[in-house]
Enzyme design. Structure first.
Site, PDB file in Angstrom:
ATOM      1  N   HIS A 279       0.804  -1.230   0.000  1.00  0.00           N
ATOM      2  CA  HIS A 279       0.000   0.000   0.000  1.00  0.00           C
ATOM      3  C   HIS A 279       0.836   1.278   0.000  1.00  0.00           C
ATOM      4  CE1 HIS A 279       0.950   0.169   4.271  1.00  0.00           C
ATOM      5  NE2 HIS A 279       0.610   1.433   4.223  1.00  0.00           N
TER       6      HIS A 279
HETATM    7  C1  UD1 Z   1      -2.338   5.799   5.084  1.00  0.00           C
HETATM    8  C2  UD1 Z   1      -1.102   6.438   5.684  1.00  0.00           C
HETATM    9  C3  UD1 Z   1       0.006   5.385   5.795  1.00  0.00           C
HETATM   10  C4  UD1 Z   1      -0.481   4.157   6.524  1.00  0.00           C
HETATM   11  C5  UD1 Z   1      -1.733   3.644   5.849  1.00  0.00           C
HETATM   12  C6  UD1 Z   1      -2.308   2.423   6.542  1.00  0.00           C
HETATM   13  C7  UD1 Z   1      -0.700   8.808   5.202  1.00  0.00           C
HETATM   14  C8  UD1 Z   1       0.118   9.763   4.414  1.00  0.00           C
HETATM   15  N1  UD1 Z   1      -0.582   7.516   4.862  1.00  0.00           N
HETATM   16  O1  UD1 Z   1      -2.005   5.406   3.756  1.00  0.00           O
HETATM   17  O2  UD1 Z   1       1.090   5.932   6.507  1.00  0.00           O
HETATM   18  O3  UD1 Z   1       0.522   3.175   6.494  1.00  0.00           O
HETATM   19  O4  UD1 Z   1      -2.725   4.680   5.854  1.00  0.00           O
HETATM   20  O5  UD1 Z   1      -3.254   1.769   5.733  1.00  0.00           O
HETATM   21  O6  UD1 Z   1      -1.394   9.213   6.101  1.00  0.00           O
HETATM   22  N2  UD1 Z   1      -9.223   4.465   0.526  1.00  0.00           N
HETATM   23  C9  UD1 Z   1     -10.440   3.813   0.432  1.00  0.00           C
HETATM   24  N3  UD1 Z   1     -11.102   3.544   1.616  1.00  0.00           N
HETATM   25  C10 UD1 Z   1     -10.618   3.878   2.827  1.00  0.00           C
HETATM   26  C11 UD1 Z   1      -9.392   4.558   2.901  1.00  0.00           C
HETATM   27  C12 UD1 Z   1      -8.696   4.830   1.751  1.00  0.00           C
HETATM   28  O7  UD1 Z   1     -10.900   3.471  -0.645  1.00  0.00           O
HETATM   29  O8  UD1 Z   1     -11.285   3.597   3.844  1.00  0.00           O
HETATM   30  C13 UD1 Z   1      -8.475   4.737  -0.725  1.00  0.00           C
HETATM   31  C14 UD1 Z   1      -8.774   6.112  -1.303  1.00  0.00           C
HETATM   32  O9  UD1 Z   1      -8.723   6.009  -2.694  1.00  0.00           O
HETATM   33  C15 UD1 Z   1      -7.604   6.938  -0.830  1.00  0.00           C
HETATM   34  C16 UD1 Z   1      -6.482   5.900  -0.842  1.00  0.00           C
HETATM   35  O10 UD1 Z   1      -7.096   4.683  -0.458  1.00  0.00           O
HETATM   36  O11 UD1 Z   1      -7.334   8.036  -1.657  1.00  0.00           O
HETATM   37  C17 UD1 Z   1      -5.347   6.236   0.073  1.00  0.00           C
HETATM   38  O12 UD1 Z   1      -5.832   6.430   1.409  1.00  0.00           O
HETATM   39  P1  UD1 Z   1      -5.003   7.364   2.418  1.00  0.00           P
HETATM   40  O13 UD1 Z   1      -5.620   7.314   3.760  1.00  0.00           O
HETATM   41  O14 UD1 Z   1      -4.782   8.694   1.801  1.00  0.00           O
HETATM   42  O15 UD1 Z   1      -3.581   6.697   2.432  1.00  0.00           O
HETATM   43  P2  UD1 Z   1      -3.159   5.178   2.701  1.00  0.00           P
HETATM   44  O16 UD1 Z   1      -2.499   4.688   1.459  1.00  0.00           O
HETATM   45  O17 UD1 Z   1      -4.260   4.362   3.275  1.00  0.00           O
END
Ligand code: UD1
Length: 359
Positions: free
Chosen positions: A202
């Site tokens: 991820h």
């Molecule tokens: C985030 C953290 C990372 C952590 C990870 C754990 C930051 C910069 N990154 O990364 O340090 O290791 O969480 O999982 O804070 N999305 C969904 N559903 C959800 C959440 C996210 O579909 O419930 C998708 C969305 O398209 C979103 C993407 O995942 O844009 C990324 O989510 P985001 O929370 O921005 O970053 P993570 O990659 O999850």
């Protein structure tokens, strides 16, 4: 003492579970969920399984660019902190939620306590590295999981308010991992003990990079055993966007599943021959359970796992990933470098010692 704890992303729920329990036994704690993770299997399932109290506030910020997400949290947290006037704000790890919580509190002159302080990858291209460096320098109480984390802070000139408390993820592992969940998880996903690799990807450096994702898929496709891959929504979207779905579908060796709960993750981890991951927390969880780890990054914050021979750093290079899978090792020792599984009590004691005049 009145404590506001801020969580928002999957690993923070796992860390907060034992700490909330310890804090609420003695003090007033308000739990704030930023809404950074919001899908049922990225958020609610952890609250249900780990017995985390229902958040007192959910900011519902959802996904966005780093700037949008962090800014929205900052505005809402500032209002909340002014209204609630906590004695201390507790933040976890290195996500955008951590950064917003730390910055909003520090600007209001509210002490910030940082759980998992002092970790460094020394790679500023990682958004998490920026978050953790900034939050450590804003924090009043730095709750370090390892001696290496304490040393990193010393190097940066931070020594006041530093406490070595051990790793809270070990507390959660100690309380929620029992023998039965491996059997249940293996039955549910129809895999044999020791007959598969467990994989998660991820990290932005991999999931947002077409070439890296391609190389990782190629390595998994060539593995000597099936690869059970719990696909993060961000990675799923990019596999589709980069046109890699057909490549993945044609790899008979790879089985993709949606993100799984904490208990299922631990069950699948314990039953696997090795973990293939770019997650930080899971490198440690593999170590806790004596499962070798192949890390799909060039550096790690959890240097002990590499030094002790349980973890190999191979980046996103197909040949290096394959070579690591072909030479999995089980070192003979696994010392308690992450503490004794009672970090939550140590965090409570450190908070009380530092802010006792408020209790
Ligand atoms: C985030 C953290 C990372 C952590 C990870 C754990 C930051 C910069 N990154 O990364 O340090 O290791 O969480 O999982 O804070 N999305 C969904 N559903 C959800 C959440 C996210 O579909 O419930 C998708 C969305 O398209 C979103 C993407 O995942 O844009 C990324 O989510 P985001 O929370 O921005 O970053 P993570 O990659 O999850």
């Amino acid at each position: 003492m009145k404590i506001i704890s801020i969580v928002g992303a999957r690993p923070q729920f796992i860390k907060a579970a034992p700490v909330c329990r310890a804090l609420r036994s003695q003090h007033e704690e308000l739990l704030v969920h930023s809404g950074q993770h919001y899908d049922y299997n990225m958020s609610d399932v952890f609250f249900e399984q780990l017995g985390i109290p229902r958040p007192d506030f959910n900011l519902g910020v959802g996904s966005g660019t780093h700037g949008q997400q962090t800014a929205e949290m900052l505005v809402l947290l500032e209002e909340l902190f002014i209204e609630q006037a906590p004695d201390v704000v507790l933040v976890y790890g290195d996500t955008n939620t951590t950064l917003a919580g730390g910055l909003a509190a520090a600007k209001l002159d509210i002490p910030v306590a940082h759980v998992e302080a002092g970790l460094r990858s020394f790679n500023r291209a990682m958004p998490e590295e920026i978050n953790r460096v900034v939050v450590d320098h804003l924090s009043d109480l730095l709750l370090c999981p390892t001696g290496a984390a304490v040393e990193n802070l010393t190097t940066e000139g931070i020594s006041d308010g530093v406490a070595l408390v051990g790793d809270v993820m070990l507390d959660t592992a100690r309380c929620f991992a029992d023998a039965d969940e491996t059997r249940v998880a293996l039955e549910r996903f129809e895999v044999e003990p020791g007959g598969y690799y467990l994989a998660t990807v991820h990290r932005a450096s991999n999931s947002d990079n077409e070439q890296h994702l391609k190389s990782i898929i190629d390595a998994f496709a060539a593995a000597d055993k099936p690869v059970l891959w719990a696909v993060h929504p961000r990675t799923a979207k990019n596999i589709e966007a980069f046109g890699l779905q057909a490549r993945l579908d044609s790899a008979e060796n790879i089985r993709t599943i949606p993100p799984v709960s904490y208990v299922e993750t631990v069950g699948l981890l314990k039953g696997s021959v090795a973990l293939l991951t770019d997650s930080g927390g899971m490198q440690k969880e593999a170590y806790f359970f004596g499962v070798p780890c192949v890390t799909l990054r060039e550096e790690t914050e959890w240097v002990e796992t590499v030094e002790l021979g349980w973890n190999r750093l191979v980046g996103a290079d197909t040949a290096r990933i394959m070579a690591a899978m072909a030479s999995i090792e089980h070192p003979s020792t696994r010392p308690d470098v992450y503490g004794d599984g009672h970090a939550a009590e140590a965090i409570l004691a450190a908070l009380e010692a530092r802010y006792s005049c408020h209790s």
